[in-house]
Design a protein around this motif. Structure first.
Motif, PDB file in Angstrom:
ATOM      1  N   ARG A 127       0.835  -1.209   0.000  1.00 62.00           N
ATOM      2  CA  ARG A 127       0.000   0.000   0.000  1.00 62.00           C
ATOM      3  C   ARG A 127       0.864   1.252   0.000  1.00 62.00           C
ATOM      4  NH1 ARG A 127      -5.307   1.270   1.085  1.00 62.00           N
ATOM      5  NH2 ARG A 127      -5.664   3.355   1.903  1.00 62.00           N
ATOM      6  N   THR A 158      -4.828  -4.980  -3.310  1.00 60.28           N
ATOM      7  CA  THR A 158      -4.428  -3.668  -2.790  1.00 60.28           C
ATOM      8  C   THR A 158      -4.529  -2.606  -3.872  1.00 60.28           C
ATOM      9  OG1 THR A 158      -2.903  -4.686  -1.191  1.00 60.28           O
ATOM     10  CG2 THR A 158      -2.586  -2.346  -1.682  1.00 60.28           C
ATOM     11  N   ARG A 161      -8.181  -1.872  -4.510  1.00 65.54           N
ATOM     12  CA  ARG A 161      -8.773  -1.109  -3.418  1.00 65.54           C
ATOM     13  C   ARG A 161      -8.359   0.360  -3.485  1.00 65.54           C
ATOM     14  NH1 ARG A 161      -6.921  -4.041   0.453  1.00 65.54           N
ATOM     15  NH2 ARG A 161      -8.644  -5.514   0.328  1.00 65.54           N
ATOM     16  N   LEU A 162      -7.084   0.610  -3.797  1.00 66.20           N
ATOM     17  CA  LEU A 162      -6.612   1.990  -3.899  1.00 66.20           C
ATOM     18  C   LEU A 162      -7.263   2.719  -5.071  1.00 66.20           C
ATOM     19  CD1 LEU A 162      -2.809   1.600  -3.047  1.00 66.20           C
ATOM     20  CD2 LEU A 162      -4.541   2.808  -1.706  1.00 66.20           C
ATOM     21  N   ARG A 163      -7.465   2.007  -6.180  1.00 63.68           N
ATOM     22  CA  ARG A 163      -8.153   2.625  -7.314  1.00 63.68           C
ATOM     23  C   ARG A 163      -9.582   3.001  -6.944  1.00 63.68           C
ATOM     24  NH1 ARG A 163      -4.794  -0.772 -10.687  1.00 63.68           N
ATOM     25  NH2 ARG A 163      -6.141  -2.568 -10.311  1.00 63.68           N
ATOM     26  N   ALA A 164     -10.252   2.096  -6.218  1.00 68.55           N
ATOM     27  CA  ALA A 164     -11.627   2.382  -5.807  1.00 68.55           C
ATOM     28  C   ALA A 164     -11.668   3.565  -4.839  1.00 68.55           C
ATOM     29  CB  ALA A 164     -12.239   1.139  -5.142  1.00 68.55           C
ATOM     30  N   GLU A 165     -10.703   3.606  -3.913  1.00 70.86           N
ATOM     31  CA  GLU A 165     -10.643   4.722  -2.976  1.00 70.86           C
ATOM     32  C   GLU A 165     -10.391   6.035  -3.716  1.00 70.86           C
ATOM     33  OE1 GLU A 165      -7.681   3.838  -0.082  1.00 70.86           O
ATOM     34  OE2 GLU A 165      -8.789   2.138   0.776  1.00 70.86           O
ATOM     35  N   GLY A 166      -9.498   5.979  -4.702  1.00 69.93           N
ATOM     36  CA  GLY A 166      -9.202   7.181  -5.479  1.00 69.93           C
ATOM     37  C   GLY A 166     -10.416   7.677  -6.234  1.00 69.93           C
ATOM     38  N   ALA A 168     -13.558   7.137  -5.404  1.00 69.85           N
ATOM     39  CA  ALA A 168     -14.519   7.667  -4.436  1.00 69.85           C
ATOM     40  C   ALA A 168     -14.107   9.056  -3.958  1.00 69.85           C
ATOM     41  CB  ALA A 168     -14.635   6.712  -3.245  1.00 69.85           C
ATOM     42  N   GLN A 169     -12.808   9.236  -3.726  1.00 69.85           N
ATOM     43  CA  GLN A 169     -12.328  10.544  -3.292  1.00 69.85           C
ATOM     44  C   GLN A 169     -12.528  11.587  -4.384  1.00 69.85           C
ATOM     45  OE1 GLN A 169      -8.292   9.773  -2.154  1.00 69.85           O
ATOM     46  NE2 GLN A 169      -8.855   8.738  -0.252  1.00 69.85           N
ATOM     47  N   ASP A 202     -16.893  13.738   3.899  1.00 66.43           N
ATOM     48  CA  ASP A 202     -17.121  12.514   3.131  1.00 66.43           C
ATOM     49  C   ASP A 202     -18.457  12.595   2.392  1.00 66.43           C
ATOM     50  OD1 ASP A 202     -19.174  11.940   4.969  1.00 66.43           O
ATOM     51  OD2 ASP A 202     -17.854  10.714   6.213  1.00 66.43           O
TER      52      ASP A 202
END
Length: 225
Positions: A127, A158, A161-166, A168-169, A202
């Motif tokens: 990560r 990982t 998940r980071l792509r999905a978080e990005g 969403a952000q 959020d």
């Protein structure tokens, strides 16, 4: 009184405490600050003079990773997790070729992976690499998959998940900017603190505020104040 006395420490000495700062400057910039705590305390000269010896004046040990290469770190006989952490601190930020530089540490990666907490530690390591470096997922896979299919799966999940978080952000940032425009049109120029609050919120809070905006008579009502 006897009970209170029995709760007091049985020694009038203190253990030796030696503070250490591990520094990994961006862009190879070396540490250029004092290494005495008293010199880092932000007070005016008059207060410093008045406090005198009451200020803590211990010196901390400095480990400036900008002056140490990987071979020197490996010569320190560190544990695998500590060595990998320090190498990444020193080399990972902005690095497009991190996978190549980590190949000499394959044995240390295996030692990390086979430790009792190896799975969790490898997840943290991967990560961190994806967040701070510019190394591609495809470049990292050959290095990690030598540990086995489960380790390879950690890379893939990982990264996903980071792509999905990005995503969403990014969506939340877009919605925050839209809400800033809507609030400004309704109530006039927003205070800087309110803009910061909106950009830090959020998706859930942004939804609540957007609904309240439809009937709110003031900015305070939008935020439920």
């Amino acid at each position: 009184m006897e009970r209170l006395h029995s709760q007091q420490p049985k020694t009038d000495t203190l253990p030796a405490v030696i503070p250490m700062v591990v520094y990994a400057g961006s862009d190879g910039r070396r540490w250029n600050r004092p290494t005495r705590l008293a010199d880092l305390i932000d007070i005016d000269p008059a207060t410093r003079a008045a406090l005198g010896d009451c200020l803590p004046n211990l010196r901390f040990l400095l480990d400036d990773l900008t002056t140490v290469d990987q071979s020197a770190l490996r010569a320190r006989n560190l544990t695998a997790d500590t060595l990998l952490m320090m190498v990444l601190l020193a080399t990972a930020p902005g690095n497009r070729h991190l996978a190549e530089e980590l190949w000499p540490l394959s044995d240390d990666l295996r030692a990390l992976w086979t430790a009792p907490t190896g799975k969790a530690e490898l997840q943290c390591l991967i990560r961190y690499i994806f967040i701070v470096s510019e190394t591609r997922e495809s470049d990292l896979v050959p290095l990690i998959e030598q540990l086995g299919p489960e380790a390879r799966e950690i890379i893939m999940t990982t990264a996903d998940r980071l792509r999905a978080e990005g995503e969403a952000q990014g969506e939340a940032r877009g919605r925050a900017e839209l809400l800033i425009v809507q609030l400004s049109a309704r109530f006039g120029e927003l205070p800087a603190a309110t803009v910061s609050r909106l950009r830090a919120a959020d998706s859930g809070l942004l939804d609540v505020w957007a609904v309240r905006l439809l009937s709110a008579g003031s900015l305070a009502e939008v935020f439920g104040e």
